[in-house]
Design an enzyme around this catalytic site. Sequence first.
Site, short mmCIF file in Angstrom:
data_model
loop_
_atom_site.label_atom_id
_atom_site.label_comp_id
_atom_site.label_asym_id
_atom_site.label_seq_id
_atom_site.Cartn_x
_atom_site.Cartn_y
_atom_site.Cartn_z
NE ARG A 121 -0.44 36.61 -42.22
CZ ARG A 121 0.03 37.81 -42.16
NH1 ARG A 121 0.89 38.12 -41.24
NH2 ARG A 121 -0.32 38.71 -43.03
CD GLN A 126 4.15 31.74 -47.80
OE1 GLN A 126 4.81 31.49 -48.80
NE2 GLN A 126 4.69 31.92 -46.61
CG ASP A 129 -1.48 36.19 -47.25
OD1 ASP A 129 -2.39 37.01 -47.03
OD2 ASP A 129 -0.43 36.14 -46.61
CB SER A 132 0.25 39.06 -47.99
OG SER A 132 0.40 38.69 -46.66
CE1 TYR A 228 -1.73 39.21 -39.75
CE2 TYR A 228 -2.38 36.98 -39.13
CZ TYR A 228 -2.39 38.03 -40.03
OH TYR A 228 -3.06 37.89 -41.21
P1 NAD Z 1 -0.11 43.51 -40.11
O1 NAD Z 1 -0.64 44.19 -41.31
O2 NAD Z 1 -1.04 42.84 -39.17
O3 NAD Z 1 0.74 44.59 -39.25
C1 NAD Z 1 1.66 45.44 -39.85
C2 NAD Z 1 2.91 45.54 -39.03
O4 NAD Z 1 2.68 46.34 -37.87
C3 NAD Z 1 3.44 44.21 -38.51
O5 NAD Z 1 4.77 44.02 -38.98
C4 NAD Z 1 3.42 44.38 -36.99
O6 NAD Z 1 4.49 43.71 -36.34
C5 NAD Z 1 3.55 45.89 -36.85
N1 NAD Z 1 3.18 46.45 -35.55
C6 NAD Z 1 2.15 46.14 -34.73
N2 NAD Z 1 2.17 46.91 -33.63
C7 NAD Z 1 3.24 47.75 -33.76
C8 NAD Z 1 3.77 48.80 -32.96
N3 NAD Z 1 3.24 49.14 -31.78
N4 NAD Z 1 4.87 49.45 -33.41
C9 NAD Z 1 5.45 49.13 -34.60
N5 NAD Z 1 4.98 48.16 -35.40
C10 NAD Z 1 3.89 47.47 -34.97
O7 NAD Z 1 0.99 42.46 -40.50
P2 NAD Z 1 1.35 41.86 -41.91
O8 NAD Z 1 2.09 42.86 -42.70
O9 NAD Z 1 0.14 41.28 -42.55
O10 NAD Z 1 2.30 40.64 -41.55
C11 NAD Z 1 3.25 40.66 -40.54
C12 NAD Z 1 4.24 39.53 -40.84
O11 NAD Z 1 3.60 38.25 -40.92
C13 NAD Z 1 4.96 39.67 -42.17
O12 NAD Z 1 6.02 40.53 -42.15
C14 NAD Z 1 5.38 38.24 -42.44
O13 NAD Z 1 6.62 37.96 -41.82
C15 NAD Z 1 4.33 37.42 -41.80
N6 NAD Z 1 3.46 36.84 -42.85
C16 NAD Z 1 3.40 35.48 -42.96
C17 NAD Z 1 2.59 34.91 -43.94
C18 NAD Z 1 2.49 33.43 -44.11
O14 NAD Z 1 3.23 32.70 -43.49
N7 NAD Z 1 1.57 32.94 -44.92
C19 NAD Z 1 1.84 35.71 -44.78
C20 NAD Z 1 1.91 37.09 -44.64
C21 NAD Z 1 2.73 37.64 -43.66
#
Ligand code: NAD
Length: 381
Positions: A121, A126, A129, A132, A228
């Site tokens: 990440r 990006q 990805d 995502s 994450y």
């Molecule tokens: P994910 O699919 O791994 O998890 C989904 C969500 O569940 C996350 O937001 C996590 O914080 C939440 N979660 C975990 N345990 C929890 C709990 N007990 N209660 C409530 N929520 C909980 O995550 P994702 O959607 O793939 O990505 C998370 C974040 O990463 C994104 O929002 C973004 O900010 C970031 N991201 C960065 C990049 C990058 O820089 N290339 C790419 C994709 C996402």
Amino acid sequence: MPIIVSVPKETVPGEQRVALVPELVPRLTEAGLEVAVQSGAGELAGFFDDGYAAKGARLEAEVFDKADILLKVQPPTIAEISHMKEDSVLICFLQPYTNAAAIRALAARQITAFSMELMPRITRAQPMDALSAMSTVAGYKAVLVAASRLPKFFPLLMTAAGTVTPARVFVIGAGVAGLQAIGTAKRLGAVVEAYDTRPAVKEQVESLGAKFAELGLAAKDAEDKSGYAKAQSEDFYQKQQEMMSKYVASADVVIPTALVPGQRAPILITEEMVRGMRPGSVILDLAAEQGGNCALTEPGREIVRHGVVIIGPMNLPSTIPFQASEMYARTVTNYLAHLLKDGGLHLDLEDELTRGPLVTHRGEVVHEIVKARLCSENSTP
Ligand code: NAD
């Protein structure tokens, strides 16, 4: 000899996506590669053989045995791996933490396998990805499936036959899928609340017009350096369940999406909480593929417990196969372009973008976490 990039028809039941769409074929041929697509590979996604041919791809009955680079959506089966060329390259969703047999078979066949799930990440990654991209599709479709199962309208309606109150939607986990679910539910007119352990998310939730559920909990060390979520203690999850009970009970639709990479999804909705919901309410468990956030979820099934419909979809992105294929294919071709130099493969193992998703190379499992999992599995009696 030019490098042959091949795209097979997916064979996993229910998989409708394809790893390459016609529009992207010229990107590969212009880079000096030959593109061979298995006849019918894109049909279920709405991409037909003549479309690939018109863009310069060759259509073939079988593609595994000639591919120098194989682009796939799902991991290949052991039988498919046995048909792959030794020393070839594979790029796909490899399910690296649960797919030990295939990973061993890939290593044994000297295949260089990249797992799209393991893309680092970082800003540079990006456009590659895939997770995502697929989470965006899943978050959108989750709301549509839940809305169609709910015996109520989503929006507020003022009609001559009376006023209809809007549905209440509670989204747990506001990452990529959760935010897309929030936006979709809002557009359908629902009143939306959401919670995430990562405090940074509150602003994003509010910017979509939803309310952030203040549970009064402070997650310890909520996220890692990649953004994450980190796993929390059992004590934390128990408190979270208690504090979320009233939000779950007052919701018509609950969409849990909470994941911790590489682990079973945390249980955030207990049977007791389901019992507290109104009959006819819907839980659409987007974490079903990782075991589910609801204790009652049965992955791949729709069940009714205590009057509540609990849906555990296994592959929602595949249900919007046209755009899911376009999006996935873009991430895969962007990644392949990163691996190419002067019409040939150039693997710079010092580069984290090359090294991060690399699982097997030169007969070895080279990804440290995947290797550790395989070793611990070997030592389990
Ligand atoms: P994910 O699919 O791994 O998890 C989904 C969500 O569940 C996350 O937001 C996590 O914080 C939440 N979660 C975990 N345990 C929890 C709990 N007990 N209660 C409530 N929520 C909980 O995550 P994702 O959607 O793939 O990505 C998370 C974040 O990463 C994104 O929002 C973004 O900010 C970031 N991201 C960065 C990049 C990058 O820089 N290339 C790419 C994709 C996402």
